[in-house]
Design a protein around this motif. Structure first.
Motif, PDB file in Angstrom:
ATOM      1  N   LEU A   5     -15.562 114.166  63.899  1.00  0.00           N
ATOM      2  CA  LEU A   5     -15.376 112.728  63.771  1.00  0.00           C
ATOM      3  C   LEU A   5     -14.244 112.412  62.800  1.00  0.00           C
ATOM      4  O   LEU A   5     -13.445 111.501  63.035  1.00  0.00           O
ATOM      5  CB  LEU A   5     -16.686 112.067  63.311  1.00  0.00           C
ATOM      6  CG  LEU A   5     -16.756 110.550  63.422  1.00  0.00           C
ATOM      7  CD1 LEU A   5     -16.528 110.090  64.864  1.00  0.00           C
ATOM      8  CD2 LEU A   5     -18.095 110.046  62.921  1.00  0.00           C
ATOM      9  N   LEU A   6     -14.128 113.189  61.741  1.00  0.00           N
ATOM     10  CA  LEU A   6     -13.050 112.992  60.771  1.00  0.00           C
ATOM     11  C   LEU A   6     -11.688 113.269  61.400  1.00  0.00           C
ATOM     12  O   LEU A   6     -10.725 112.526  61.173  1.00  0.00           O
ATOM     13  CB  LEU A   6     -13.269 113.877  59.550  1.00  0.00           C
ATOM     14  CG  LEU A   6     -12.310 113.657  58.383  1.00  0.00           C
ATOM     15  CD1 LEU A   6     -12.344 112.218  57.899  1.00  0.00           C
ATOM     16  CD2 LEU A   6     -12.646 114.613  57.246  1.00  0.00           C
ATOM     17  N   LEU A   7     -11.597 114.300  62.226  1.00  0.00           N
ATOM     18  CA  LEU A   7     -10.343 114.592  62.924  1.00  0.00           C
ATOM     19  C   LEU A   7      -9.991 113.451  63.879  1.00  0.00           C
ATOM     20  O   LEU A   7      -8.838 113.013  63.936  1.00  0.00           O
ATOM     21  CB  LEU A   7     -10.447 115.912  63.691  1.00  0.00           C
ATOM     22  CG  LEU A   7      -9.236 116.274  64.544  1.00  0.00           C
ATOM     23  CD1 LEU A   7      -7.982 116.426  63.679  1.00  0.00           C
ATOM     24  CD2 LEU A   7      -9.498 117.554  65.338  1.00  0.00           C
ATOM     25  N   ALA A   8     -10.981 112.955  64.613  1.00  0.00           N
ATOM     26  CA  ALA A   8     -10.741 111.833  65.522  1.00  0.00           C
ATOM     27  C   ALA A   8     -10.279 110.601  64.743  1.00  0.00           C
ATOM     28  O   ALA A   8      -9.362 109.887  65.163  1.00  0.00           O
ATOM     29  CB  ALA A   8     -12.001 111.526  66.321  1.00  0.00           C
ATOM     30  N   LEU A   9     -10.906 110.348  63.587  1.00  0.00           N
ATOM     31  CA  LEU A   9     -10.503 109.225  62.741  1.00  0.00           C
ATOM     32  C   LEU A   9      -9.072 109.401  62.255  1.00  0.00           C
ATOM     33  O   LEU A   9      -8.279 108.452  62.275  1.00  0.00           O
ATOM     34  CB  LEU A   9     -11.466 109.098  61.554  1.00  0.00           C
ATOM     35  CG  LEU A   9     -11.084 108.096  60.466  1.00  0.00           C
ATOM     36  CD1 LEU A   9     -10.977 106.681  61.022  1.00  0.00           C
ATOM     37  CD2 LEU A   9     -12.101 108.153  59.324  1.00  0.00           C
ATOM     38  N   ALA A  10      -8.711 110.601  61.825  1.00  0.00           N
ATOM     39  CA  ALA A  10      -7.348 110.862  61.352  1.00  0.00           C
ATOM     40  C   ALA A  10      -6.332 110.618  62.464  1.00  0.00           C
ATOM     41  O   ALA A  10      -5.265 110.028  62.227  1.00  0.00           O
ATOM     42  CB  ALA A  10      -7.235 112.284  60.817  1.00  0.00           C
ATOM     43  N   LEU A  11      -6.650 111.039  63.668  1.00  0.00           N
ATOM     44  CA  LEU A  11      -5.756 110.811  64.805  1.00  0.00           C
ATOM     45  C   LEU A  11      -5.630 109.317  65.108  1.00  0.00           C
ATOM     46  O   LEU A  11      -4.540 108.820  65.399  1.00  0.00           O
ATOM     47  CB  LEU A  11      -6.226 111.583  66.035  1.00  0.00           C
ATOM     48  CG  LEU A  11      -6.136 113.102  65.927  1.00  0.00           C
ATOM     49  CD1 LEU A  11      -6.799 113.772  67.137  1.00  0.00           C
ATOM     50  CD2 LEU A  11      -4.688 113.558  65.792  1.00  0.00           C
ATOM     51  N   PHE A  12      -6.751 108.595  65.037  1.00  0.00           N
ATOM     52  CA  PHE A  12      -6.734 107.143  65.240  1.00  0.00           C
ATOM     53  C   PHE A  12      -5.849 106.478  64.190  1.00  0.00           C
ATOM     54  O   PHE A  12      -5.013 105.627  64.506  1.00  0.00           O
ATOM     55  CB  PHE A  12      -8.162 106.585  65.163  1.00  0.00           C
ATOM     56  CG  PHE A  12      -8.244 105.086  65.286  1.00  0.00           C
ATOM     57  CD1 PHE A  12      -8.328 104.485  66.529  1.00  0.00           C
ATOM     58  CD2 PHE A  12      -8.242 104.277  64.163  1.00  0.00           C
ATOM     59  CE1 PHE A  12      -8.404 103.098  66.648  1.00  0.00           C
ATOM     60  CE2 PHE A  12      -8.319 102.897  64.258  1.00  0.00           C
ATOM     61  CZ  PHE A  12      -8.402 102.307  65.507  1.00  0.00           C
ATOM     62  N   CYS A  13      -6.035 106.878  62.922  1.00  0.00           N
ATOM     63  CA  CYS A  13      -5.235 106.313  61.831  1.00  0.00           C
ATOM     64  C   CYS A  13      -3.751 106.589  62.041  1.00  0.00           C
ATOM     65  O   CYS A  13      -2.916 105.684  61.908  1.00  0.00           O
ATOM     66  CB  CYS A  13      -5.691 106.879  60.490  1.00  0.00           C
ATOM     67  SG  CYS A  13      -7.326 106.354  59.965  1.00  0.00           S
ATOM     68  N   ALA A  14      -3.413 107.821  62.370  1.00  0.00           N
ATOM     69  CA  ALA A  14      -2.009 108.182  62.566  1.00  0.00           C
ATOM     70  C   ALA A  14      -1.404 107.376  63.713  1.00  0.00           C
ATOM     71  O   ALA A  14      -0.291 106.840  63.590  1.00  0.00           O
ATOM     72  CB  ALA A  14      -1.878 109.681  62.819  1.00  0.00           C
ATOM     73  N   ALA A  15      -2.138 107.273  64.808  1.00  0.00           N
ATOM     74  CA  ALA A  15      -1.614 106.554  65.976  1.00  0.00           C
ATOM     75  C   ALA A  15      -1.399 105.081  65.677  1.00  0.00           C
ATOM     76  O   ALA A  15      -0.413 104.481  66.121  1.00  0.00           O
ATOM     77  CB  ALA A  15      -2.562 106.720  67.155  1.00  0.00           C
ATOM     78  N   THR A  16      -2.287 104.490  64.906  1.00  0.00           N
ATOM     79  CA  THR A  16      -2.150 103.059  64.633  1.00  0.00           C
ATOM     80  C   THR A  16      -1.207 102.773  63.470  1.00  0.00           C
ATOM     81  O   THR A  16      -0.542 101.739  63.464  1.00  0.00           O
ATOM     82  CB  THR A  16      -3.525 102.424  64.348  1.00  0.00           C
ATOM     83  OG1 THR A  16      -4.166 103.114  63.269  1.00  0.00           O
ATOM     84  CG2 THR A  16      -4.413 102.466  65.578  1.00  0.00           C
TER      85      THR A  16
END
Length: 197
Positions: A5-16
């Motif tokens: 979940l933390l990796l998914a959150l990091a990817l979401f943050c980077a993309a946005t």
């Protein structure tokens, strides 16, 4: 928060955070017009302001829109007016010889407060809290805010640096004028997908 979940959150943050939007357009314009050193308050205001905004959003501000739907319309109207004013300021930034005396980048407080009228920031906060702060407990919300802080600092620094790289090219007043008008247009365009979806 689990590692997946933390990796998914990091990817979401980077993309946005790294994609063009109101903050990034203004940070690049600030770097081009004022350089890195003078843009640090603006940069840190964005880097800290948005993560600080996600905490109250996660703890219940989102529910205000459910309880009183006109709040969303009011927020959009205030956002449009404020962003149009910022676009005007970018488009009419002083030429290089007058810049030091008249024009100033956003302060820390102005950049942090801007997050509350930035439509992209609201969409990012809603999305992150909904997807990654399941249960909306404080530790999960703090993980979201911390992820945005870490990646947001890197993103803000990247966009200001991009602006400083083109600064020498923009020493010509005509090029600077075209750049500033382009950045103002991009700021206005960045509202369209969020406001009208």
């Amino acid at each position: 928060m689990t590692p997946d979940l933390l990796l998914a959150l990091a990817l979401f943050c980077a993309a946005t955070l790294f994609t063009p939007g109101p903050n990034n357009v203004m940070l690049m314009a600030s770097g081009a017009n004022f350089g890195l050193r003078r843009s640090v308050p603006h940069l840190t205001g964005v880097a800290f302001g948005f993560p600080l905004m996600t905490i109250p959003v996660g703890l219940g501000v989102m529910q205000l829109f459910d309880l009183w739907p006109p709040a969303q319309i009011i927020l959009r109207a205030v956002s449009v007016v404020y962003m149009l004013w910022l676009a005007w300021k970018i488009a009419h930034a002083a030429p290089p010889k007058d810049r030091e005396a008249e024009a100033r980048p956003l302060t820390f407080v102005q950049a942090a407060a801007f997050q509350w009228v930035n439509p992209k920031a609201w969409s990012m906060a809603f999305g992150a809290v909904t997807l990654y702060a399941t249960g909306r407990d404080l530790p999960a919300i703090l993980w979201v805010a911390g992820s945005f802080l870490a990646l947001g600092t890197l993103s803000a620094l990247t966009w200001v640096t991009l602006g400083t790289w083109v600064r020498g090219f923009l020493a010509n007043p005509d090029r600077l004028r075209v750049f500033n008008w382009t950045m103002a247009g991009l700021l206005i365009a960045s509202m369209v997908p969020v406001l009208f979806l």
